[in-house]
Design an enzyme around this catalytic site. Sequence first.
Site, PDB file in Angstrom:
ATOM      1  N   ALA A 256       3.859  -7.534  -2.244  1.00  0.00           N
ATOM      2  CA  ALA A 256       2.824  -7.125  -1.289  1.00  0.00           C
ATOM      3  C   ALA A 256       3.485  -6.327  -0.175  1.00  0.00           C
ATOM      4  O   ALA A 256       4.382  -6.824   0.502  1.00  0.00           O
ATOM      5  CB  ALA A 256       2.101  -8.341  -0.721  1.00  0.00           C
ATOM      6  N   ALA A 257       3.050  -5.084  -0.008  1.00  0.00           N
ATOM      7  CA  ALA A 257       3.597  -4.213   1.028  1.00  0.00           C
ATOM      8  C   ALA A 257       2.500  -3.879   2.029  1.00  0.00           C
ATOM      9  O   ALA A 257       1.423  -4.468   2.013  1.00  0.00           O
ATOM     10  CB  ALA A 257       4.191  -2.962   0.399  1.00  0.00           C
ATOM     11  N   GLY A 260      -0.443  -1.651  -0.067  1.00  0.00           N
ATOM     12  CA  GLY A 260      -1.051  -2.267  -1.237  1.00  0.00           C
ATOM     13  C   GLY A 260      -0.218  -3.406  -1.767  1.00  0.00           C
ATOM     14  O   GLY A 260       0.847  -3.723  -1.227  1.00  0.00           O
ATOM     15  N   GLN A 261      -0.710  -4.033  -2.822  1.00  0.00           N
ATOM     16  CA  GLN A 261       0.030  -5.115  -3.459  1.00  0.00           C
ATOM     17  C   GLN A 261      -0.042  -4.951  -4.972  1.00  0.00           C
ATOM     18  O   GLN A 261      -0.940  -4.305  -5.504  1.00  0.00           O
ATOM     19  CB  GLN A 261      -0.487  -6.474  -3.025  1.00  0.00           C
ATOM     20  N   VAL A 262       0.945  -5.546  -5.663  1.00  0.00           N
ATOM     21  CA  VAL A 262       1.140  -5.310  -7.091  1.00  0.00           C
ATOM     22  C   VAL A 262       0.939  -6.601  -7.869  1.00  0.00           C
ATOM     23  O   VAL A 262       1.435  -7.659  -7.473  1.00  0.00           O
ATOM     24  CB  VAL A 262       2.549  -4.744  -7.358  1.00  0.00           C
ATOM     25  N   ASP A 444      11.603   7.519  -0.007  1.00  0.00           N
ATOM     26  CA  ASP A 444      11.484   6.143   0.474  1.00  0.00           C
ATOM     27  C   ASP A 444      12.329   5.192  -0.379  1.00  0.00           C
ATOM     28  O   ASP A 444      11.823   4.205  -0.909  1.00  0.00           O
ATOM     29  CB  ASP A 444      10.008   5.725   0.444  1.00  0.00           C
TER      30      ASP A 444
END
Length: 566
Positions: A256-257, A260-262, A444
């Site tokens: 989770a960033a 968004g989240q994965v 990034d």
Amino acid sequence: MFAMNNLRKRRSRTQGQRADTADTSKYNMLTLLFRRSPTAVLFLYVTYLSSLGSSRRFVCDAFTFQLPSSSRTGVSAQKATAVFDETGGNRNDDEAVSTPTYFPSRSSPVVRGVEVASIAVWDMAIPLAASVISSLSTSRPSQSSGIASIWTRSGPWCKDGRTLAQQLVFALEQLGPTYVKFGQALASRPDIIPEDLAEALSALQDDMIPFDTVTAKTLLLKELLASANTSSGIDNPKTERILGLVESLSDEPVAAASIGQVYKGILEGYGPVAVKVQRPGIRELVERDAALLRSVAIWIESLPAISSSSSAPHSMKSTDKKQRLVATELVTAVDEFMSRIFEELDYLNEAKNAAKFAGLYSHRNGTARDTLPSGVVVPEILEELCTKNVLVMEWIEGTKLTNVTTSEGGEPDPILQQENLALIELGIECTLSQLLDTGVMHADPHGGNLLKVKCDEDGLQSGHNLAYLDFGLLATVPTTVRDALVCAVAQLVFARDVNAVADLFGELDLLPPDVFEDPIERAALGEALTLTLNEALIYPTQTKDVGMNNDTISTTVPVLKFDKVL
């Protein structure tokens, strides 16, 4: 009697007006108070955050209705505060899935500024100051580690038993992705901040507080069904495939960033996939930050320089900047910074970036992979399942390059260290290729976006390889900049001509043209660059006969002292 009748008529007209204008005197009072004393308004906002229902609604109403903002034209106070209830500001069902924010998305920059200031003060500055004071008052003079260890202790103002470092991370999460970016950058720099703080900040890369999985599945299903145009009903094979994917998602996100989240899922006919879902309401929050930062930048640029008889401008071409307190183009810098964040918000753009990067460096078919010891792993993007808010890609199984222990809390494993260092060296070569060869650069590459993967496929080194993730930011380096970088290195290594390097700063887009047009500014640049390079570079030398002279020349790359550069 005539006066009483007029009063009754006035009251009758007032009762027939909109409810959101009934307390105009309160709005006028708050506006006047803001103009006279911003500190008093900040106090009222703190009161608003303190769960006092009437004061909470009053302050929110006044800010969102009374303060001017072109982006809020036609928005009434009643509509602006509809998401708050009377008892504590809870959101209604439609807003329950949004990123937690205190104000509506179309609020004034002033509102967002007060919100940011309150979080910075109450969740960052005060806990930090209280922890420092507490440490100084309890530690003995001989205990020099008292201040250094405050990051791992829970201070008097830290909430829910968090350590001070965790409290600062929590505050950055509350501020949103614009400010999380700074925390992510610092997480990669344990050389300039305490290691305990850097370790805590690393959670901002892929271990932030996630939003609800039910909400994520709902958004995912809505986005994918709409993009697939499944109008023939639930029996449509596309619909069944999408439903199967959503049903297979992990109960909790694997990462989770800030944006968004994965989740890990299984796609019928393909296999394991990573599904990236954007946080609801995040675009509106970034828009508010953009308005706030741009307003602050415009205000700072408008500040006049401190007048002095000795501060007359040296060049008429730079008169405008000399008359400003801050000569830096802050508005341009803010626009550039925020534009990059908006790029990350578009997952369709990220899908294109991933395909472009894979076309160059993927171990499968990358055209530039022959310039490296081996190609790198780039996940395949399933474009038919991607939207602006959803990204579906090949699942990559791996570990972080910072993981050098066989067990949690164990000692570093020399074998793991050696394997990871080899992959870091590959990453450096890949970055140099991106910067100087192709000009397509992953912008990034923090610890959460680089993985160590086990691979024995064709085009990969046996054992382990490097995988790149997250292509929301992909920079393009122009040919002129790449050529100028090569020339700058050549001038430093072979000619040691600092002035020639300074002249290349224009081609590198590092400084605006007016610096080179102003002879005093240009001379100052040369002096500063000379001082910096003398401190940061150590030139090895060797003697070589050239004709009748015995010249001392440099033929090898100088040693770079990173501590001086930092």
